[in-house]
Design an enzyme around this catalytic site. Sequence first.
Site, PDB file in Angstrom:
ATOM      1  N   ASN A 469     -20.457  18.438  -4.551  1.00 22.58           N
ATOM      2  CA  ASN A 469     -20.287  18.858  -3.781  1.00 22.58           C
ATOM      3  C   ASN A 469     -19.360  17.212  -4.289  1.00 22.58           C
ATOM      4  OD1 ASN A 469     -22.580  17.185  -3.455  1.00 22.58           O
ATOM      5  ND2 ASN A 469     -20.763  15.650  -2.352  1.00 22.58           N
ATOM      6  N   CYS A 470     -18.178  17.984  -3.648  1.00 20.94           N
ATOM      7  CA  CYS A 470     -16.903  16.542  -3.779  1.00 20.94           C
ATOM      8  C   CYS A 470     -17.131  16.109  -1.634  1.00 20.94           C
ATOM      9  CB  CYS A 470     -15.652  17.276  -3.566  1.00 20.94           C
ATOM     10  SG  CYS A 470     -14.921  17.958  -3.059  1.00 20.94           S
ATOM     11  N   ALA A 471     -15.646  15.358  -1.753  1.00 24.85           N
ATOM     12  CA  ALA A 471     -15.932  14.606  -0.277  1.00 24.85           C
ATOM     13  C   ALA A 471     -16.063  15.199   0.730  1.00 24.85           C
ATOM     14  CB  ALA A 471     -14.529  13.567  -0.041  1.00 24.85           C
ATOM     15  N   ARG A 473     -16.802  19.144   0.439  1.00 27.51           N
ATOM     16  CA  ARG A 473     -16.921  20.546   0.413  1.00 27.51           C
ATOM     17  C   ARG A 473     -18.091  20.886  -1.027  1.00 27.51           C
ATOM     18  NH1 ARG A 473     -11.128  23.326  -1.479  1.00 27.51           N
ATOM     19  NH2 ARG A 473      -9.515  21.819  -0.793  1.00 27.51           N
ATOM     20  N   VAL A 513     -21.441  16.245   4.169  1.00 23.93           N
ATOM     21  CA  VAL A 513     -21.644  16.934   3.106  1.00 23.93           C
ATOM     22  C   VAL A 513     -22.722  16.392   1.648  1.00 23.93           C
ATOM     23  CG1 VAL A 513     -19.822  16.646   1.150  1.00 23.93           C
ATOM     24  CG2 VAL A 513     -20.723  19.108   0.772  1.00 23.93           C
TER      25      VAL A 513
END
Length: 691
Positions: A469-471, A473, A513
């Site tokens: 994951n990123c921030a 997504r 997320v």
Amino acid sequence: MAFNKDVVMQKIQRFGGAMFTPVIMFGVFGIFVAVSILCKNPMILGSIAEKGTGWYDFWYIVEQGAWTVFNQLPLLFVIGLPIGLAKKENARAVMEAFLIYLIFNYFISAMLNLWGASFGVDFAQEAVPGSGLTTIANIKTLDTSMVGAILISSIAVWLHNKLFDVDVPEWLGLFKGSSLVVVAGFVLMLPIALLFCLIWPHFQSLIASLQGFLTGAGVLGVWVYTFLERILIPTGLHHFIYIPFIYGPAVVDGGIQAYWLAHIQEFAQSTKPLIELFPQGGFALHGMSKMFGCPGIALAIYFSAKKENRKRVGSLLFPAAIVAVLCGITEPLEFTFLFVAPVLFLIHAILAGTLAATMYFFGVTGNFGGGLLDTDLFQNWIPLFNNHWDTYLTQIIIGLIFTCIWFVVFRFLIVKLNLKTPGRGDDEEIKLYRKADYKQKVAGDERDRKAAAFLEALGGKNNIVDVTNCATRLRVTVKDDSLVKDTNVFMAAGAHGLVHNGCAIQVIVGLSVPQIRERFEALLQAPDVLQKEELISNTDKSPSLKAFATGDLVSIENVPDEAFASRAMGDGVAIIPTEKYITAPANGSVMMVMEETGHALGLKLDTDMEILIHIGIDTVNMKGDGFKVLVKAGDEVKVGDKLVEIDIEKIKRAGYNPITIMIATNFDQYSLLKFEKEQKVIAGKTTVGTY
């Protein structure tokens, strides 16, 4: 080997998401540094902030601690990447990467100590900014910044994924697992360290030339940079644009963020124009579209909606716009229109580049990559206002003009092209978008439900290759992308949108997320239940659902909660309980339990139907008082088994409705599912539904 662009894109997107793991810390610590510097500024706070006072000493200590992530940026990347990239045993991968990176730097230090002059490096000089040298964990070495850290950490993760599970002979048992990975890294770092000694000094000269070129590119350079940073958001590749500028050496040693904070006191005291003091700050104006563009977009979509739909559209758009302005998180708003009107996103990126370039042309510069709270107020406006108020007044005037431009252009295009942005279609469309905002009603179980829904929509656990994951997504690589369901399915489950790029999938989730990824991975590791075909074969009976409480059966549309009544989370039925036990409606296993509150639990039935049982309306606020959970995640249950004991009278005295709802979250897979009419029911005995 044939070039496969889908595979390449999967790997790039996964790497981009992993690279964001450490970056997410920089915004928070940037605020800490800025506030501490602000509190040491006598121009703002007077004599209390003079050096030598207790007030000054306190904030000096705070500031030194706040510099941690910037002073140790390479180590942060070395540690952060394995969290996102390692396919197993992430914690061990972190330790391995850390050790291999230290070995790499010790090798470089030794080589430069012996042969520094041969490499064109004066190793006797102090390791200060501009010298090409630095100190990493007390090791004097080449300043490879985040580039070296990312490269060595990536190699370490690659070794970990290849070697961690390799079996070795019994007599070599000491060289197994992490030991084997680090030994392989030790051997590999020798030639890589030598290669860096040979090449990196020349690369540093190239970076210095690049800094001069980009700074000299002026308005055009700022426009291209900002346009690319925005237009690449749907692909998730925008991290590769801004990270080298903001946190790397693309335009200034150490990155714009650290350099700006280190010199903010100097800039605040100077009366020279900011554009002369720090022209490189033009490459940190990409946050201006968040501050001024997003409100214009929200207003344009709102006033383009049908009048009868505006109230509901506003409840979706304006909170998302506020998040963008305050925190710099734009995806909830941008993905509201990206998939229904992609042309608007192109216009959005063009306007973002034009806004940044215009501001730069009129002398605006600084560290404006985020939102009002994380960059604008504490890192720019407040500390520098005394001597640079005219620059910020110019900035705000230009920004507000562009807010109007965004509004006019977006509204014109929406109406002229008849784009189906929220509120311009029928009510069904609006309900679909509002499901994504359903976060607070059932806060305790929402993340578990989303993780399960996303996994199902991605084709099930057997279709998942890896996840990170990123921030905002959830980034997933799948085996067969034809099994991935339509964007609307994900949005109905609570996502803001979906990026479907071959087998590289991005589910736009929002700031929750990391927690959803944790639950997603837990579902991937959960044991499989018996296959549906094995369980329902050779039977002439329709599977049934028994009453999960004793009391009065209530149709789902009569439940006094819009989210349940509208079937936003699935189809089901409710019971007003008259006895204290909530029971299993069929045979299966417990997927999750809200142990702290006891108000909700999830079951996976032996037929693969997924059931959520939610006890009461807003009873999460009771924090478990009046609830006694009798099962735990992973338990097998039979129809009629007791799941939760509740105190009905205590719930009522607290002012909450004890009505208990059961919904099938994957109801769309059961076309024959139907529920009985309202009647008196007995727990574990009365049939309330068949499928």
